[in-house]
Write a protein that holds these residues in place. Structure first.
Motif, PDB file in Angstrom:
ATOM      1  N   ASP A 163     -14.096   6.792 -63.690  1.00 12.87           N
ATOM      2  CA  ASP A 163     -14.623   5.562 -64.281  1.00 12.87           C
ATOM      3  C   ASP A 163     -14.605   5.635 -65.806  1.00 12.87           C
ATOM      4  O   ASP A 163     -14.736   4.618 -66.477  1.00 12.87           O
ATOM      5  CB  ASP A 163     -16.056   5.318 -63.799  1.00 12.87           C
ATOM      6  N   LEU A 164     -14.478   6.842 -66.337  1.00  8.82           N
ATOM      7  CA  LEU A 164     -14.387   7.039 -67.780  1.00  8.82           C
ATOM      8  C   LEU A 164     -13.413   8.164 -68.057  1.00  8.82           C
ATOM      9  O   LEU A 164     -13.511   9.239 -67.455  1.00  8.82           O
ATOM     10  CB  LEU A 164     -15.760   7.397 -68.367  1.00  8.82           C
ATOM     11  N   VAL A 165     -12.450   7.925 -68.948  1.00  8.53           N
ATOM     12  CA  VAL A 165     -11.528   8.964 -69.412  1.00  8.53           C
ATOM     13  C   VAL A 165     -11.745   9.128 -70.907  1.00  8.53           C
ATOM     14  O   VAL A 165     -11.660   8.161 -71.672  1.00  8.53           O
ATOM     15  CB  VAL A 165     -10.060   8.599 -69.127  1.00  8.53           C
ATOM     16  N   VAL A 166     -12.054  10.350 -71.315  1.00 13.11           N
ATOM     17  CA  VAL A 166     -12.258  10.668 -72.727  1.00 13.11           C
ATOM     18  C   VAL A 166     -11.077  11.510 -73.199  1.00 13.11           C
ATOM     19  O   VAL A 166     -10.822  12.591 -72.653  1.00 13.11           O
ATOM     20  CB  VAL A 166     -13.575  11.437 -72.947  1.00 13.11           C
ATOM     21  N   LEU A 167     -10.348  10.999 -74.164  1.00 13.92           N
ATOM     22  CA  LEU A 167      -9.203  11.718 -74.738  1.00 13.92           C
ATOM     23  C   LEU A 167      -9.667  12.395 -76.019  1.00 13.92           C
ATOM     24  O   LEU A 167     -10.028  11.719 -76.984  1.00 13.92           O
ATOM     25  CB  LEU A 167      -8.050  10.755 -75.044  1.00 13.92           C
ATOM     26  N   VAL A 168      -9.667  13.711 -76.034  1.00 11.67           N
ATOM     27  CA  VAL A 168     -10.146  14.464 -77.189  1.00 11.67           C
ATOM     28  C   VAL A 168      -8.966  15.193 -77.820  1.00 11.67           C
ATOM     29  O   VAL A 168      -8.351  16.057 -77.191  1.00 11.67           O
ATOM     30  CB  VAL A 168     -11.235  15.477 -76.785  1.00 11.67           C
ATOM     31  N   GLY A 169      -8.633  14.822 -79.062  1.00  5.22           N
ATOM     32  CA  GLY A 169      -7.512  15.475 -79.740  1.00  5.22           C
ATOM     33  C   GLY A 169      -6.228  15.345 -78.961  1.00  5.22           C
ATOM     34  O   GLY A 169      -5.399  16.249 -78.969  1.00  5.22           O
ATOM     35  N   SER A 170      -6.046  14.208 -78.312  1.00  3.51           N
ATOM     36  CA  SER A 170      -4.858  13.994 -77.482  1.00  3.51           C
ATOM     37  C   SER A 170      -4.333  12.583 -77.689  1.00  3.51           C
ATOM     38  O   SER A 170      -5.010  11.610 -77.350  1.00  3.51           O
ATOM     39  CB  SER A 170      -5.205  14.182 -75.998  1.00  3.51           C
ATOM     40  N   ILE A 230     -27.677  15.375 -72.963  1.00  2.00           N
ATOM     41  CA  ILE A 230     -27.668  15.544 -71.504  1.00  2.00           C
ATOM     42  C   ILE A 230     -29.013  16.095 -71.040  1.00  2.00           C
ATOM     43  O   ILE A 230     -29.605  15.626 -70.057  1.00  2.00           O
ATOM     44  CB  ILE A 230     -26.511  16.468 -71.082  1.00  2.00           C
ATOM     45  N   ASP A 231     -29.509  17.082 -71.752  1.00  2.18           N
ATOM     46  CA  ASP A 231     -30.810  17.655 -71.398  1.00  2.18           C
ATOM     47  C   ASP A 231     -31.943  16.673 -71.695  1.00  2.18           C
ATOM     48  O   ASP A 231     -32.832  16.464 -70.852  1.00  2.18           O
ATOM     49  CB  ASP A 231     -31.020  18.956 -72.171  1.00  2.18           C
ATOM     50  N   ALA A 232     -31.905  16.059 -72.862  1.00  4.85           N
ATOM     51  CA  ALA A 232     -32.996  15.164 -73.260  1.00  4.85           C
ATOM     52  C   ALA A 232     -33.111  13.965 -72.327  1.00  4.85           C
ATOM     53  O   ALA A 232     -34.225  13.460 -72.098  1.00  4.85           O
ATOM     54  CB  ALA A 232     -32.774  14.697 -74.700  1.00  4.85           C
ATOM     55  N   ARG A 233     -31.993  13.495 -71.783  1.00  5.02           N
ATOM     56  CA  ARG A 233     -32.016  12.310 -70.926  1.00  5.02           C
ATOM     57  C   ARG A 233     -32.119  12.663 -69.437  1.00  5.02           C
ATOM     58  O   ARG A 233     -31.952  11.800 -68.578  1.00  5.02           O
ATOM     59  CB  ARG A 233     -30.774  11.459 -71.184  1.00  5.02           C
ATOM     60  N   GLY A 234     -32.362  13.932 -69.148  1.00  2.24           N
ATOM     61  CA  GLY A 234     -32.566  14.337 -67.769  1.00  2.24           C
ATOM     62  C   GLY A 234     -31.321  14.282 -66.910  1.00  2.24           C
ATOM     63  O   GLY A 234     -31.401  14.091 -65.688  1.00  2.24           O
ATOM     64  N   ALA A 235     -30.148  14.492 -67.517  1.00  2.00           N
ATOM     65  CA  ALA A 235     -28.890  14.392 -66.777  1.00  2.00           C
ATOM     66  C   ALA A 235     -28.355  15.744 -66.318  1.00  2.00           C
ATOM     67  O   ALA A 235     -27.267  15.821 -65.746  1.00  2.00           O
ATOM     68  CB  ALA A 235     -27.844  13.695 -67.645  1.00  2.00           C
ATOM     69  N   VAL A 236     -29.111  16.823 -66.544  1.00  2.00           N
ATOM     70  CA  VAL A 236     -28.680  18.144 -66.098  1.00  2.00           C
ATOM     71  C   VAL A 236     -28.721  18.197 -64.571  1.00  2.00           C
ATOM     72  O   VAL A 236     -29.687  17.746 -63.943  1.00  2.00           O
ATOM     73  CB  VAL A 236     -29.589  19.244 -66.689  1.00  2.00           C
ATOM     74  N   TRP A 276     -20.877   8.677 -71.748  1.00  2.00           N
ATOM     75  CA  TRP A 276     -20.533   9.923 -71.052  1.00  2.00           C
ATOM     76  C   TRP A 276     -21.616  10.282 -70.037  1.00  2.00           C
ATOM     77  O   TRP A 276     -21.337  10.552 -68.867  1.00  2.00           O
ATOM     78  CB  TRP A 276     -20.365  11.056 -72.066  1.00  2.00           C
ATOM     79  N   ILE A 277     -22.867  10.247 -70.462  1.00  2.00           N
ATOM     80  CA  ILE A 277     -23.965  10.643 -69.584  1.00  2.00           C
ATOM     81  C   ILE A 277     -24.138   9.644 -68.443  1.00  2.00           C
ATOM     82  O   ILE A 277     -24.434  10.031 -67.305  1.00  2.00           O
ATOM     83  CB  ILE A 277     -25.268  10.771 -70.395  1.00  2.00           C
ATOM     84  N   GLY A 278     -23.919   8.383 -68.721  1.00  4.79           N
ATOM     85  CA  GLY A 278     -24.140   7.362 -67.708  1.00  4.79           C
ATOM     86  C   GLY A 278     -23.002   7.167 -66.737  1.00  4.79           C
ATOM     87  O   GLY A 278     -23.092   6.301 -65.853  1.00  4.79           O
ATOM     88  N   THR A 279     -21.931   7.945 -66.867  1.00  9.98           N
ATOM     89  CA  THR A 279     -20.763   7.772 -66.000  1.00  9.98           C
ATOM     90  C   THR A 279     -20.493   9.062 -65.255  1.00  9.98           C
ATOM     91  O   THR A 279     -19.971  10.029 -65.830  1.00  9.98           O
ATOM     92  CB  THR A 279     -19.520   7.362 -66.824  1.00  9.98           C
ATOM     93  N   GLU A 280     -20.847   9.094 -63.986  1.00  7.23           N
ATOM     94  CA  GLU A 280     -20.687  10.310 -63.190  1.00  7.23           C
ATOM     95  C   GLU A 280     -19.226  10.733 -63.127  1.00  7.23           C
ATOM     96  O   GLU A 280     -18.904  11.914 -63.302  1.00  7.23           O
ATOM     97  CB  GLU A 280     -21.231  10.073 -61.779  1.00  7.23           C
ATOM     98  N   LYS A 281     -18.348   9.786 -62.883  1.00  2.67           N
ATOM     99  CA  LYS A 281     -16.927  10.111 -62.740  1.00  2.67           C
ATOM    100  C   LYS A 281     -16.254  10.050 -64.116  1.00  2.67           C
ATOM    101  O   LYS A 281     -15.674   9.031 -64.492  1.00  2.67           O
ATOM    102  CB  LYS A 281     -16.257   9.171 -61.749  1.00  2.67           C
ATOM    103  N   THR A 282     -16.393  11.143 -64.845  1.00  3.83           N
ATOM    104  CA  THR A 282     -15.821  11.252 -66.185  1.00  3.83           C
ATOM    105  C   THR A 282     -14.810  12.387 -66.229  1.00  3.83           C
ATOM    106  O   THR A 282     -15.112  13.512 -65.821  1.00  3.83           O
ATOM    107  CB  THR A 282     -16.924  11.526 -67.228  1.00  3.83           C
TER     108      THR A 282
END
Length: 873
Positions: A163-170, A230-236, A276-282
């Motif tokens: 549901d989310l694709v993050v392109l880093v240095g690409s 991720i930790d602060a928002r309880g997503a761990v 990023w945090i709100g999208t499980e399928k990343t």
């Protein structure tokens, strides 16, 4: 269409790590018809512009056909005896660490395996490294630190499920276009969102929902901030975290940074974290912008930390995905082609692993310490510690950082062997011995792509002259050095079976790489297969079960800190230089420069510079600029664009001494490396930029090869011959003499027009009434219809010296869509004449953008410029 009686062969493209399948059909004229394989799981029939043009790059005109010693043609017997004797005598006198191999991701796995076995098992040194050190060594280091092995967890199918694709240095749109099309297809099918993290606005940003133009080298700061959020928002994922160690230390380090080093606003960082945090399928896809850094390994682990903390790994539609730049960078990693690895993902510094490999190979010794990595290797060559060097299918005199120093080191080496398909590279010209190797489409073997899929490369054409496969050359030298039994191979199939059997031993040690299930497979019929393939498991994703490859089977979250690039900007060097690839060229253009349509898109080297910086430096849009660094200098064409930010510049890395000697950009790059991976920092050197005060500028076209001798020149092929951009610092007194020397036309008929001043002339040459060459010279940057002139002598030449096409011959303009050869002017005419309102409409009308899609961002920009112009009128 394939002709009757001509067998179509299934093979694999020789370019990037996507690993596209191709169908090859030999043609009666010796050429090759190339189409995408609709059944290959990497591309399903799609090819990018480079893959589509592969048929234009075969032939023998550029090929090395016979071994040479000191420039003199010799027999294979003489060449192989010389190589074996010189390496043996060097080892006898100076020890095994006095020799080295520098190999390439262009090698097939079987070639790579034999080279690694010869060096590590029988010569007894670990001094074998690869140009893959320059592109993905930081990923290897990051994977090993986190997972215990160099494991790519996911698959290409995850892109379709994300549901989310993050392109880093690409810049996936240009560097892995077929994979980018899968991203866009996911967007169309399921609304997948795209985020691009890159200092520069690239073609990949065209379809993105968010572009984070962070400061160069600050990726760790961004992903540390993400981990803290991720930790602060309880997503761990607390359950998955039980399969890991190091979370608390990694989190503590992440909390120590607030993301300000990225240069992004708090709103931008917060939006990224929320997405990023709100999208499980990343899926986080990363490439050279992450790897090519003095903190590349830490960047990789910063990304992996976030996926491990959330348990987003090993499941459909999520996970980190490293995409490699070469067709067999992965295969090289698997066979231990790097100086710090053993075959089959075994560890060089593990005594049990060494003993197992030594016993399997029946080798006299296996080194117990890593060899010299690429930068250190060429340092050792320059210092005389490496006295015999074998370079295979790569061009380090151009592609290594501090390339001038590397070139000088190779020149001074006691004995240098180069195996390649051509003698016409910067490196091949420095060799004592040249060995003609088989090329793609002439050899058999396997390659592994970025998602662990092993594919066959198969021969469709006979090798020309006396060219031989690399495995055969290496094995012959091994036998002549006294190890007949160990290198008595008769085919690549035999090598593959041995390699697969060794991987079974790796599997027994609990390693990830195990293809022992392929030992008995029909090699000729082998279909694309994702490893592992063993009695234990087959294919699929890794780590969904929470089991990793460290001794305790737990993953490691690695505490990492942001570190700025090593080189610091200063008044003398105020700009930070980013380097990379263009859409239609590949590495140092040994293959792609043979294609006229690939060369037509961006025909000369350039420097992207922000408009504010260009204005401050007095640089105009067609000016040449001198780029200086503490290591070297280059001359490039200015390309003024806000795609780069103020204080940053970008230049492509493709041009060489063969194509534009003043534009060897890696001569400017500092030989700074990541302390963990040894990978050079190729995207953050410091430079100064000044306008080149050229006395004259020139543009030339010729039906035969040209030999420019100017301060600046850039040469490329056309369908009819060659074209060249030229510039000089001193104006010649006799332009006719200069032109005749350039074209080697001492007696051709001349027509010329001279303008005011010595720096203005136009000259055309004919032989037997046929136009064969033309030179246009001016004291200011040349304004002629280059793409019309580049068709000469096919076009009528009545208006040649005007530099413009006749009214009844439309000028197509610079090629924008290389797949179908569609020029900018053709597209503009269609937009205006037919009222085209979308990129899709342009595709329907002209086919542009309908194949690999990598030109679609440029089509969108062109369409927007027309619409803006119309709105302003």
């Amino acid at each position: 269409m394939a002709g009757a009686g001509r067998k179509t062969v299934r093979s694999t493209c020789p370019y990037c790590g996507v690993g596209c399948g191709v169908l090859l059909t030999p043609q009666p004229d010796g050429g090759l018809d190339v189409r995408g394989d609709p059944d290959h799981p990497a591309n399903f029939g799609r090819l990018c512009s480079k893959g589509s043009a592969l048929g234009e790059t075969v032939g023998t005109g550029h090929r090395l056909l016979t071994p040479r010693i000191g420039g003199r043609e010799v027999s294979w017997e003489s060449a192989l005896d010389t190589v074996a004797e010189r390496f043996a005598s060097t080892i006898a006198e100076h020890g095994p660490d006095s020799v080295a191999f520098y190999v390439s991701g262009q090698l097939l796995t079987e070639d790579y395996y034999v080279a690694n076995k010869l060096m590590k098992g029988f010569i007894g040194s670990a001094n074998i490294d690869t140009n893959s050190r320059l592109c993905m060594a930081s990923t290897v280091a990051g994977h090993k630190r986190a997972f215990g092995t160099d494991t790519v967890p996911g698959t290409y199918e995850d892109i379709e499920d994300a549901d989310l694709v993050v392109l880093v240095g690409s810049n996936l749109a240009w560097c892995h276009p077929v994979l980018y099309q899968r991203v866009l297809a996911a967007r169309k099918a399921r609304g997948t969102r795209i985020i691009v993290v890159d200092p520069r606005r690239t073609a990949s940003c065209d379809g993105a929902d968010m572009h984070l133009a962070l400061e160069p080298g600050s990726d760790v700061a961004l992903f540390n901030r993400l981990l803290a959020e991720i930790d602060a928002r309880g997503a761990v994922d607390a359950d998955f975290l039980g399969n890991t160690t190091g979370f608390d230390a990694a989190l503590e380090q992440a909390r120590a940074e607030d993301g300000t080093a990225t240069g992004l606003s708090e709103a931008q960082i917060a939006a990224f974290c929320t997405e990023w945090i709100g999208t499980e399928k990343t899926v986080t896809i990363f490439s050279q912008g992450v790897n090519q850094s003095s903190s590349g390994s830490d960047k990789v682990n910063a990304i992996l930390n976030c996926h491990l903390a959330t348990g987003r790994i090993g499941k459909p539609g999520c996970g980190p995905l490293s995409v490699t730049g070469q067709p067999n960078a992965m295969g090289g990693r698997e066979v231990g082609g790097l100086a710090n690895m053993l075959a089959c993902h075994l560890d060089l510094e593990n005594a049990d692993h060494r003993a197992a490999v030594r016993e399997f190979w029946a080798a006299p010794t296996v080194p117990d310490a890593p060899g010299l990595k690429a930068v250190d290797m060429f340092d050792a060559v320059g210092e005389g510690r490496i006295k015999a060097l074998w370079i295979i299918h790569t061009n380090p005199a151009v592609s290594m950082p501090d390339a001038d120093r590397v070139r000088d080191a190779i020149t001074g080496c006691d004995f240098t062997v180069v195996s390649d398909i051509t003698a016409e590279t910067d490196t091949a010209r420095l060799a004592d011995v040249l060995l003609p190797a088989s090329a793609w489409a002439e050899k058999d073997g396997t390659v592994t792509n970025s998602d662990r899929t092993i594919s066959r490369q198969r021969a469709a054409l006979p090798a020309p002259g006396s060219a031989r496969p690399d495995w055969e050359i290496l094995a012959e030298v091994g036998r002549r050095m006294g190890w007949q039994g160990a290198f008595d191979y008769q085919s690549p199939a035999e090598i593959f079976r041995e390699y697969a059997a060794l991987s079974g031993i790796a599997g027994s040690f609990g390693r990830d790489f195990d293809i022992s299930g392929l030992v008995g497979e029909d090699y000729d019929a082998l279909q694309p297969t994702r490893w592992p393939v063993s009695a234990r498991r087959e294919g699929g994703r890794f780590f969904s079960d929470g089991r990793f490859f460290h001794a305790d089977q737990k993953a490691r979250l690695v505490p990492v800190s942001w570190r700025p690039p090593v080189a610091k900007t200063a008044p003398r060097y105020p700009f930070r230089l980013n380097t990379g690839r263009t859409r239609d060229q590949w590495h140092t253009m040994t293959r792609t420069a043979l294609s006229a349509r690939l060369s037509a898109h961006l025909a000369e080297p350039f420097l992207e510079i922000h408009p504010a910086d260009a204005f401050a430096k007095g640089i105009g849009s067609a000016d040449l600029v001198r780029v200086d660094s503490p290591q070297g200098s280059a001359i490039l064409r200015a390309r003024i664009t806000d795609a780069v930010r103020p204080g940053q510049v970008f230049a492509p890395m493709h041009w060489t001494g063969e194509t534009a000697p003043s534009a060897r950009i890696d001569a400017l790059v500092a030989a700074v490396t990541d302390p963990v991976s040894g990978q050079p920092e190729s995207k953050a050197s410091v430079v100064n930029v000044t306008r080149l005060n050229a006395a004259w500028y020139g543009f030339a076209v010729s039906a035969r090869p040209m030999t420019p001798k100017a301060a600046y020149w850039a040469r490329s092929v056309t369908r009819s011959g060659q074209r060249a951009e030229l510039a000089g610092l001193d104006t010649p007194q006799d332009w006719e003499a200069e032109a005749r020397a350039l074209f080697d036309l001492p007696t051709a008929e001349l027509t010329s027009v001279t303008g005011p001043g010595q720096g203005n002339a136009r000259l055309a040459f004919r032989e037997n009434g046929q136009l064969v060459a033309a030179l246009f010279v001016s004291s200011t940057p040349i304004a002629v219809m280059r793409d019309y002139l580049a068709t000469l002598p096919d076009q009528p030449d009545q208006s040649l010296l005007s530099g413009r096409s006749p009214a009844d011959v439309p000028d197509p303009g610079p090629i924008l869509c290389s797949c179908f050869g569609v020029g900018v002017n053709t597209i503009l005419s269609a937009i205006e004449a037919d009222g085209l309102l979308s990129v899709e409409a342009i595709g329907v009308a002209l086919q542009a953008g309908t194949n690999c899609g990598s030109c679609r961002p440029e089509l969108a920009d062109l369409l927007a410029s027309v619409q803006q112009k119309e709105a302003a009128e």
